[in-house]
Design a protein around this motif. Structure first.
Motif, mmCIF file in Angstrom:
data_model
loop_
_atom_site.group_PDB
_atom_site.id
_atom_site.type_symbol
_atom_site.label_atom_id
_atom_site.label_comp_id
_atom_site.label_asym_id
_atom_site.label_seq_id
_atom_site.Cartn_x
_atom_site.Cartn_y
_atom_site.Cartn_z
ATOM 1 N N GLN A 110 0.796 -1.224 0.000
ATOM 2 C CA GLN A 110 0.000 0.000 0.000
ATOM 3 C C GLN A 110 0.832 1.280 0.000
ATOM 4 N N GLY A 111 0.309 2.285 -0.691
ATOM 5 C CA GLY A 111 0.851 3.632 -0.655
ATOM 6 C C GLY A 111 -0.306 4.610 -0.649
ATOM 7 N N VAL A 112 -0.010 5.850 -0.249
ATOM 8 C CA VAL A 112 -1.022 6.910 -0.259
ATOM 9 C C VAL A 112 -0.818 7.730 -1.535
ATOM 10 N N PHE A 113 -1.913 7.956 -2.254
ATOM 11 C CA PHE A 113 -1.829 8.663 -3.530
ATOM 12 C C PHE A 113 -2.654 9.946 -3.525
ATOM 13 N N PHE A 114 -2.069 10.999 -4.111
ATOM 14 C CA PHE A 114 -2.835 12.186 -4.455
ATOM 15 C C PHE A 114 -3.348 11.971 -5.874
ATOM 16 N N CYS A 115 -4.656 12.113 -6.069
ATOM 17 C CA CYS A 115 -5.265 11.902 -7.379
ATOM 18 C C CYS A 115 -5.591 13.250 -8.013
ATOM 19 N N GLU A 116 -4.871 13.576 -9.070
ATOM 20 C CA GLU A 116 -5.131 14.815 -9.816
ATOM 21 C C GLU A 116 -6.108 14.510 -10.944
ATOM 22 N N PHE A 117 -7.198 15.306 -10.983
ATOM 23 C CA PHE A 117 -8.187 15.105 -12.040
ATOM 24 C C PHE A 117 -8.368 16.335 -12.923
ATOM 25 N N ASP A 118 -7.670 17.444 -12.593
ATOM 26 C CA ASP A 118 -7.815 18.659 -13.404
ATOM 27 C C ASP A 118 -6.533 19.477 -13.362
ATOM 28 N N GLY A 119 -5.423 18.810 -13.653
ATOM 29 C CA GLY A 119 -4.128 19.468 -13.621
ATOM 30 C C GLY A 119 -3.712 19.928 -15.013
#
Ligand code: ZN
Length: 134
Positions: A110-119
């Motif tokens: 497992q890892g923690v992810f930042f999810c960019e949807f409008d970059g």
């Protein structure tokens, strides 16, 4: 108690592994045991926990979300980024992670992810304590 860090994204949609940044935040906050909330104060981004060992998993999630929620699909919102708003709500803007002996309690893969949807953009992630007494 909370702290923040920035994430610079490089494309319109992408998942960025922020596990080390979150661990650094836990150390900065001097949390030994408890839990932290990893929170993203944006309406077109999200936080998730998933496999970080194989980067193709994050790419597959990004790709599949793109097919489930198309960029153009007759949305009403005039800003042209409704897909990003929908994905943000589907994935969610936070995750809670337990902390033990100063370390994030995550499974092997497992890892923690930042999810960019409008970059691409520079984004903010907030890490706050969920320890009793704070
Ligand atoms: Zn919008």
């Amino acid at each position: 108690m909370q702290t923040t860090f920035s994430v610079r994204t490089s494309s319109r949609t992408t998942l960025v592994d922020i596990t080390h940044d979150v661990q650094r935040a836990v150390e900065e906050l001097a949390i030994a045991d408890g839990a932290v909330l990893v929170y993203c104060p944006h309406t077109t981004a999200a936080i998730t926990i998933n496999e970080s060992a194989d980067p193709d998993v994050a790419r597959d999630i990004d790709s599949k979300l793109g097919r489930l929620v198309p960029h153009s699909d007759g949305y009403r919102h005039s800003e042209g980024n409704s897909d990003a708003h929908v994905k943000s709500s589907l994935v969610g803007c936070s995750e809670t992670v337990l902390v033990e002996d100063g370390a994030l309690v995550l499974g092997t893969w497992q890892g923690v992810f930042f999810c960019e949807f409008d970059g691409p953009r520079t984004r903010t992630v907030i890490v706050g304590t969920l320890t009793s007494g704070d």
